[in-house]
Design a protein around this motif. Structure first.
Motif, PDB file in Angstrom:
ATOM      1  N   ASP A 539       0.881  -1.115   0.000  1.00 25.66           N
ATOM      2  CA  ASP A 539       0.000   0.000   0.000  1.00 25.66           C
ATOM      3  C   ASP A 539       0.897   1.135   0.000  1.00 25.66           C
ATOM      4  OD1 ASP A 539      -2.106   0.753  -0.153  1.00 25.66           O
ATOM      5  OD2 ASP A 539      -2.774   0.693   1.764  1.00 25.66           O
ATOM      6  N   SER A 540       0.742   1.983  -0.816  1.00 25.15           N
ATOM      7  CA  SER A 540       1.692   2.999  -0.805  1.00 25.15           C
ATOM      8  C   SER A 540       1.214   4.076   0.060  1.00 25.15           C
ATOM      9  CB  SER A 540       1.842   3.557  -2.134  1.00 25.15           C
ATOM     10  OG  SER A 540       0.808   4.317  -2.362  1.00 25.15           O
ATOM     11  N   ASN A 541       2.117   4.595   0.712  1.00 20.70           N
ATOM     12  CA  ASN A 541       1.749   5.652   1.602  1.00 20.70           C
ATOM     13  C   ASN A 541       1.392   6.828   0.746  1.00 20.70           C
ATOM     14  OD1 ASN A 541       3.949   5.879   0.382  1.00 20.70           O
ATOM     15  ND2 ASN A 541       5.158   6.483   2.062  1.00 20.70           N
ATOM     16  N   ASN A 542       1.714   6.685  -0.423  1.00 17.82           N
ATOM     17  CA  ASN A 542       1.459   7.800  -1.305  1.00 17.82           C
ATOM     18  C   ASN A 542       0.001   7.873  -1.700  1.00 17.82           C
ATOM     19  OD1 ASN A 542       4.076   8.449  -1.282  1.00 17.82           O
ATOM     20  ND2 ASN A 542       4.571   7.097  -2.949  1.00 17.82           N
ATOM     21  N   THR A 543      -0.618   6.841  -1.444  1.00 20.11           N
ATOM     22  CA  THR A 543      -1.991   6.858  -1.864  1.00 20.11           C
ATOM     23  C   THR A 543      -2.719   7.925  -1.125  1.00 20.11           C
ATOM     24  OG1 THR A 543      -1.917   4.543  -2.114  1.00 20.11           O
ATOM     25  CG2 THR A 543      -4.048   5.560  -2.079  1.00 20.11           C
ATOM     26  N   PRO A 544      -3.216   8.775  -1.833  1.00 20.09           N
ATOM     27  CA  PRO A 544      -3.884   9.905  -1.235  1.00 20.09           C
ATOM     28  C   PRO A 544      -5.183   9.537  -0.588  1.00 20.09           C
ATOM     29  CG  PRO A 544      -3.797  10.076  -3.623  1.00 20.09           C
ATOM     30  CD  PRO A 544      -3.126   8.817  -3.244  1.00 20.09           C
ATOM     31  N   ALA A 545      -5.921   8.824  -1.249  1.00 19.65           N
ATOM     32  CA  ALA A 545      -7.240   8.609  -0.701  1.00 19.65           C
ATOM     33  C   ALA A 545      -7.274   7.363   0.105  1.00 19.65           C
ATOM     34  CB  ALA A 545      -8.231   8.515  -1.812  1.00 19.65           C
ATOM     35  N   SER A 546      -7.727   7.531   1.260  1.00 23.78           N
ATOM     36  CA  SER A 546      -7.757   6.382   2.119  1.00 23.78           C
ATOM     37  C   SER A 546      -8.972   5.544   1.873  1.00 23.78           C
ATOM     38  CB  SER A 546      -7.749   6.835   3.547  1.00 23.78           C
ATOM     39  OG  SER A 546      -8.558   7.936   3.691  1.00 23.78           O
ATOM     40  N   ALA A 547      -9.956   6.142   1.394  1.00 23.66           N
ATOM     41  CA  ALA A 547     -11.200   5.404   1.266  1.00 23.66           C
ATOM     42  C   ALA A 547     -11.351   4.749  -0.081  1.00 23.66           C
ATOM     43  CB  ALA A 547     -12.371   6.340   1.480  1.00 23.66           C
ATOM     44  N   ARG A 548     -10.454   5.000  -0.869  1.00 26.42           N
ATOM     45  CA  ARG A 548     -10.648   4.548  -2.224  1.00 26.42           C
ATOM     46  C   ARG A 548     -10.875   3.081  -2.362  1.00 26.42           C
ATOM     47  NH1 ARG A 548      -5.662   7.126  -4.916  1.00 26.42           N
ATOM     48  NH2 ARG A 548      -6.110   9.290  -4.575  1.00 26.42           N
ATOM     49  N   HIS A 549     -10.072   2.409  -1.707  1.00 20.43           N
ATOM     50  CA  HIS A 549     -10.164   0.998  -1.960  1.00 20.43           C
ATOM     51  C   HIS A 549     -11.554   0.473  -1.695  1.00 20.43           C
ATOM     52  CE1 HIS A 549      -9.141  -3.035  -2.530  1.00 20.43           C
ATOM     53  NE2 HIS A 549      -9.623  -3.352  -1.356  1.00 20.43           N
ATOM     54  N   LYS A 550     -12.116   0.988  -0.728  1.00 23.58           N
ATOM     55  CA  LYS A 550     -13.436   0.513  -0.407  1.00 23.58           C
ATOM     56  C   LYS A 550     -14.407   0.790  -1.523  1.00 23.58           C
ATOM     57  CE  LYS A 550     -13.116   0.459   4.434  1.00 23.58           C
ATOM     58  NZ  LYS A 550     -13.563   1.015   5.672  1.00 23.58           N
ATOM     59  N   ARG A 551     -14.145   1.857  -2.105  1.00 26.48           N
ATOM     60  CA  ARG A 551     -15.067   2.177  -3.171  1.00 26.48           C
ATOM     61  C   ARG A 551     -14.734   1.417  -4.419  1.00 26.48           C
ATOM     62  NH1 ARG A 551     -14.503   8.269  -2.980  1.00 26.48           N
ATOM     63  NH2 ARG A 551     -14.153   8.327  -0.762  1.00 26.48           N
ATOM     64  N   GLY A 552     -13.600   0.926  -4.407  1.00 32.32           N
ATOM     65  CA  GLY A 552     -13.232   0.168  -5.584  1.00 32.32           C
ATOM     66  C   GLY A 552     -12.587   1.045  -6.626  1.00 32.32           C
ATOM     67  N   CYS A 553     -11.798   0.441  -7.393  1.00 35.73           N
ATOM     68  CA  CYS A 553     -11.100   1.212  -8.410  1.00 35.73           C
ATOM     69  C   CYS A 553     -11.934   1.332  -9.673  1.00 35.73           C
ATOM     70  CB  CYS A 553      -9.770   0.552  -8.729  1.00 35.73           C
ATOM     71  SG  CYS A 553      -9.959  -1.055  -9.519  1.00 35.73           S
ATOM     72  N   ASN A 554     -11.425   2.110 -10.525  1.00 38.42           N
ATOM     73  CA  ASN A 554     -12.145   2.334 -11.767  1.00 38.42           C
ATOM     74  C   ASN A 554     -11.156   2.329 -12.929  1.00 38.42           C
ATOM     75  OD1 ASN A 554     -14.368   2.854 -13.344  1.00 38.42           O
ATOM     76  ND2 ASN A 554     -14.093   5.072 -13.208  1.00 38.42           N
ATOM     77  N   CYS A 555     -10.230   1.495 -12.770  1.00 38.13           N
ATOM     78  CA  CYS A 555      -9.148   1.479 -13.743  1.00 38.13           C
ATOM     79  C   CYS A 555      -9.607   1.039 -15.122  1.00 38.13           C
ATOM     80  CB  CYS A 555      -8.046   0.552 -13.268  1.00 38.13           C
ATOM     81  SG  CYS A 555      -7.488   0.894 -11.606  1.00 38.13           S
ATOM     82  N   ARG A 556      -8.978   1.620 -16.064  1.00 41.24           N
ATOM     83  CA  ARG A 556      -9.328   1.241 -17.432  1.00 41.24           C
ATOM     84  C   ARG A 556      -8.102   0.837 -18.219  1.00 41.24           C
ATOM     85  NH1 ARG A 556     -14.705   4.084 -18.690  1.00 41.24           N
ATOM     86  NH2 ARG A 556     -15.356   4.171 -16.559  1.00 41.24           N
ATOM     87  N   LYS A 557      -7.102   1.574 -18.059  1.00 42.20           N
ATOM     88  CA  LYS A 557      -5.932   1.279 -18.883  1.00 42.20           C
ATOM     89  C   LYS A 557      -4.839   0.539 -18.127  1.00 42.20           C
ATOM     90  CE  LYS A 557      -6.728   5.200 -21.870  1.00 42.20           C
ATOM     91  NZ  LYS A 557      -6.173   6.471 -22.410  1.00 42.20           N
ATOM     92  N   SER A 558      -4.891   0.665 -16.918  1.00 41.84           N
ATOM     93  CA  SER A 558      -3.815   0.053 -16.149  1.00 41.84           C
ATOM     94  C   SER A 558      -4.066  -1.415 -15.886  1.00 41.84           C
ATOM     95  CB  SER A 558      -3.649   0.776 -14.819  1.00 41.84           C
ATOM     96  OG  SER A 558      -4.770   0.555 -13.991  1.00 41.84           O
ATOM     97  N   SER A 559      -5.216  -1.849 -16.192  1.00 40.78           N
ATOM     98  CA  SER A 559      -5.560  -3.253 -15.961  1.00 40.78           C
ATOM     99  C   SER A 559      -5.369  -3.639 -14.506  1.00 40.78           C
ATOM    100  CB  SER A 559      -4.706  -4.167 -16.835  1.00 40.78           C
ATOM    101  OG  SER A 559      -4.953  -3.899 -18.182  1.00 40.78           O
ATOM    102  N   CYS A 560      -5.363  -2.656 -13.712  1.00 37.29           N
ATOM    103  CA  CYS A 560      -5.197  -2.916 -12.276  1.00 37.29           C
ATOM    104  C   CYS A 560      -3.865  -3.602 -11.995  1.00 37.29           C
ATOM    105  CB  CYS A 560      -6.346  -3.761 -11.747  1.00 37.29           C
ATOM    106  SG  CYS A 560      -7.943  -2.987 -11.930  1.00 37.29           S
ATOM    107  N   LEU A 561      -2.944  -3.309 -12.826  1.00 38.50           N
ATOM    108  CA  LEU A 561      -1.636  -3.908 -12.636  1.00 38.50           C
ATOM    109  C   LEU A 561      -0.586  -2.864 -12.309  1.00 38.50           C
ATOM    110  CD1 LEU A 561      -1.557  -6.551 -15.472  1.00 38.50           C
ATOM    111  CD2 LEU A 561      -1.761  -6.924 -13.017  1.00 38.50           C
ATOM    112  N   LYS A 562      -1.056  -1.695 -12.138  1.00 36.10           N
ATOM    113  CA  LYS A 562      -0.104  -0.646 -11.804  1.00 36.10           C
ATOM    114  C   LYS A 562      -0.595   0.091 -10.579  1.00 36.10           C
ATOM    115  CE  LYS A 562       1.614  -0.089 -16.450  1.00 36.10           C
ATOM    116  NZ  LYS A 562       1.905   0.851 -17.548  1.00 36.10           N
ATOM    117  N   LYS A 563       0.264   0.846 -10.120  1.00 32.86           N
ATOM    118  CA  LYS A 563      -0.100   1.556  -8.907  1.00 32.86           C
ATOM    119  C   LYS A 563      -1.203   2.570  -9.119  1.00 32.86           C
ATOM    120  CE  LYS A 563       3.658   1.155  -5.685  1.00 32.86           C
ATOM    121  NZ  LYS A 563       4.563   1.938  -4.814  1.00 32.86           N
TER     122      LYS A 563
END
Length: 760
Positions: A539-563
């Motif tokens: 988990d990167s500390n860099n992740t700004p949003a703490s709640a994001r994960h709960k909401r789920g990602c919305n990745c399109r191009k990263s295939s959820c394989l990138k940070k």
DNA sequence: GAGTTTGAAACT
DNA sequence: CAGTTTCAAACTC
């Protein structure tokens, strides 16, 4: 007797000899009356035990945890997986054969217990909600078995029926070591803590969490460690962790958990989305208790490895000794208190507590608004943890992250930490003294900070969030610091920063506003969990949003394989709440039900399935077929019960073994079934899976007779289909997405219980 | 280190 | 609520 002619219940019946011994006994009669199966109970006799058919036992097995049976085996590394393991270990044994039973009996030391537990009929009917019950049983059994190891520690355990595993011993050792090494620091911390005692009460949650490891009152003391100290400790903790992690046993976890939950304040419930997150459930202690067991497995499973993460969350000395900061994983989390410390530090080393009050005063101090309300502080914690994890790449288990990267990295970073800690202090000082608000103060300084920061980030980053905001003034969620509800530190390279104590009011205000806009804004991320935590990822500390994960990602191009992908970044699999496209999250796929062909079938049947849906399915399919382990966490990724994460091999093609099979991991080879499904195993051995169909597709098949499958399918429109949202309502996270999950089959209440609550 | 890409957050 | 813009991190070169 005429064997041939003899009437009913022959199968379960013990040999006549055995029967003869007991049949006269009133007790026997009573038992007999209760259940035909019970008859065999004349536990004393091995024969009678043997009478049981494995099939009969299966259900019961889930209940039995038989660590004792094979203590050594049981306490192996697997123990660390925790909870699930407990149940797991037990069930198989009992399940398979009489031997298991006998062993169970022996271990239990009480025939009565064994008999009760082994009674298949009982288990068959047992409700999920009661699954946890096994724990008490296990605890008893284990307790006996483990007494040797734990000695008097049994006393420490709450009455709830904590399971005590031999592994505890391991922990103990590690703890002792740790303790000795850290005792000095503890004192120091205690002193610091005193300053904040008042605040602590309110912030106890953080406390608890961070201290969960300690599992005792002690925990309250240590939270005040300085960030720098934590950093320096990190190394230590890592070491300890490495030592202890394996040993980490369910018992401990459970213990800690329970302690956590038993907290006088009420119960804290882990969010489903994030293992590591805890929510205050008010008086719903029972609920919390129930959740624990379930959650652990998943957490463990998925995070198995995220030692740091895991460690932080659960590490608990069996003896209840305070692990002190190492527990915190030092770097793992920046707790509220840490924050305070920082603040105070800034203002003048230990002395001033000018700000800490404020800090707690704002959101942190807020009492839970509702049972479900997530304590902000926790979020902070976890976030920090996660962030740390990311840097350290603690999640060793995860395939994507080579083990090498994990601990080793951490260690390195730790070593660096030593260096950094001083730097950090200095930096902090500088930073605050100069008030970041005026970024221009010292350009050269900034540069150096940047460099240092990068160092930290690369190395371990520890607790540093190190934002680089330029336009947001660090007052928006874009800012990692702000999102984590912490003030920017000297390591940040932000410009025009207002996120510091000098602008407390403003910050507080903005926070409130932000929160009002999005209640989850400061919610814990995953975690990482188990936060998943999970778990694995970093988990990167860099992740700004703490709640994001709960909401789920919305990745399109990263295939959820990138940070870019928050899930990936957090080291957890995408969950049902994710709306990502072409998800290849190596930490786990979100969809449980894969069905490409199935899709086709469904399409045929319905002819209406949307293209997107197909895509989603296909995605899922691909994933599963790729052999990626799917962590079922996804299923439970929802706030309520992510706890139940478990890795499952879905398809026969899966080349990779499940990372960890905690709860009910098992391979499902459902060759016959047209549909491949990720199966959620409940932590308990009883694998009851509910097929959940999205859009009402009804073609889900049960994988096995004994197991129902909970299947989830991505919703066609990619709206999140959260199947298992916290039915308990414990979850603060109100999901707004359409829930399309249908339960085709009424089954046991989901572990989370959310299933019931789900809209159809 | 600069520029690009990415996706969440914020805004409309 | 959906679409667009803004933002900062992640990534690439």
């Amino acid at each position: 007797m005429d064997p041939p002619e003899s009437p009913p219940a022959p199968a379960a019946r013990p040999p006549s000899a055995a029967v003869s011994l007991y049949e006269d006994s009133p007790v026997f009669d009573f038992i007999n009356s209760l259940s035909p199966i019970a008859t065999p109970k004349p536990l004393g006799s091995a024969q009678s035990v043997q009478l049981f058919k494995s099939s009969d036992l299966v259900p019961a097995s889930s209940i039995f945890t038989s660590p004792q049976v094979n203590p050594q085996k049981e306490y192996k590394p697997r123990t660390r997986y925790g909870y699930a393991q407990l149940s797991q270990g037990l069930s198989p044994i009992c399940q398979r054969n009489q031997i298991g039973i006998s062993s169970c009996i022996e271990l239990s030391g009480s025939p009565t217990i064994a008999s009760e537990n082994c009674r298949p009929s009982e288990y068959a009917t047992i409700l999920p909600s009661k699954w946890p019950q096994p724990i008490p049983l296990g605890s008893e059994i284990l307790g006996d078995a483990n007494k040797q190891d734990t000695d008097g520690k049994a006393d420490h355990s709450p009455d709830v029926g904590h399971v005590k595993l031999s592994s505890t011993c391991y922990d103990q050792n590690g703890i002792d070591q740790l303790d000795s090494s850290t005792s000095g620091r503890n004192v120091q911390e205690n002193e610091l803590t005193k300053q904040y005692n008042d605040d602590l009460a309110a912030c106890s949650l953080n406390h608890l969490i961070s201290r969960s490891g300690t599992g005792n009152a002690v925990m309250s003391k240590s939270d005040l460690s300085l960030e720098a100290q934590q950093l320096s400790w990190k190394l230590r903790s890592d070491v300890i962790f490495s030592k202890l992690f394996m040993p980490m046993d369910q018992g401990n976890l459970e213990d800690s958990r329970r302690k956590l939950f038993d907290g006088s304040t009420g119960c804290y419930i882990q969010s489903a989305a994030d293992d590591s997150h805890v929510y205050y459930a008010g008086a719903a202690e029972g609920v919390a208790t129930n959740h624990d067991p379930k959650m652990l497995p998943s957490v463990i499973q998925s995070q198995l490895v995220s030692n740091e993460y895991f460690f932080d969350t659960f590490k608990i000395p069996s003896d209840g000794m305070a692990l002190s900061d190492h527990q915190c994983g030092g770097m793992h989390r920046r707790s509220l208190f840490n924050e305070k410390v920082w603040t105070s530090d800034l203002s003048g080393q230990s002395g001033s507590n000018l700000h800490h009050a404020n800090i707690c005063g704002d959101n942190y101090m807020k009492p839970p608004r509702s049972p479900v309300y997530a304590l902000p502080g926790i979020g902070l914690h976890l976030n920090a943890v996660a962030s740390n994890a990311s840097n350290n790449k603690p999640f060793t288990i995860n395939p994507p992250l080579p083990p090498e990267l994990n601990s080793p990295t951490t260690i390195v970073s730790c070593s660096e930490t030593g260096l950094c800690s001083s730097e950090v202090n200095t930096l902090i000082h500088d930073d605050h003294s100069s008030q970041k608000t005026m970024p221009s103060v010292d350009e050269s300084c900034q540069e150096s900070y940047k460099k240092k920061r990068r160092k930290l980030q690369n190395g371990d980053g520890g607790s540093c969030r190190c934002c680089s905001c330029k336009k947001s003034k660090c007052l928006k969620l874009y800012c990692a610091c702000f999102a984590a509800k912490v003030y920017c530190s000297g390591l940040c390279s932000c410009q025009g920063c207002l996120n510091n104590h000098t602008h407390e009011e403003t910050v507080s205000c903005i926070r409130k506003r932000t929160e009002s806009r999005n209640p989850l804004a400061f919610a814990p991320t995953l975690t990482r969990a188990c936060d998943s935590g999970s778990d694995f990822g970093d988990d990167s500390n860099n992740t700004p949003a703490s709640a994001r994960h709960k909401r789920g990602c919305n990745c399109r191009k990263s295939s959820c394989l990138k940070k870019y992908c928050e899930c990936f970044q957090s080291g957890v699999g995408c969950s049902m709440s994710c709306r990502c496209e072409s998800c290849k999250n190596s930490f786990g796929k979100r969809v449980l039900l894969l069905a490409t062909e199935k899709m086709d079938k469904g399409a045929k049947a319905k002819g209406t399935r949307s293209k997107e849906e197909k895509v989603a399915f296909h995605k899922q399919d691909v994933v599963s077929q790729s052999g990626d382990l799917t962590s079922t966490e996804d299923l439970f990724a929802t706030p309520s019960l992510e706890p139940c994460r478990s890795s499952i091999l879905l398809s026969s093609t899966c080349s990779e073994p499940p990372v960890s099979t905690v709860g009910c991991s098992s391979q499902l080879h459902n060759s016959q079934s047209p549909m491949k499904a990720d199966v959620l195993f409940s932590p308990s051995e009883t694998c009851v899976m509910e097929p959940i169909l999205v859009d009402g597709s009804s073609n889900i098949q049960e994988v096995s007779s004994s197991c129902t499958t909970r299947v989830k399918v991505v919703s066609p429109n990619k709206k999140r289909v959260s199947s298992l949202q916290t039915g308990t309502g414990l979850s603060p996270i109100g999901r707004s997405g359409r829930k399309l999950v249908l339960k085709s089959i009424p089954s046991f209440p989901s572990l989370t219980g959310d299933a019931d609550s789900e809209p159809h």
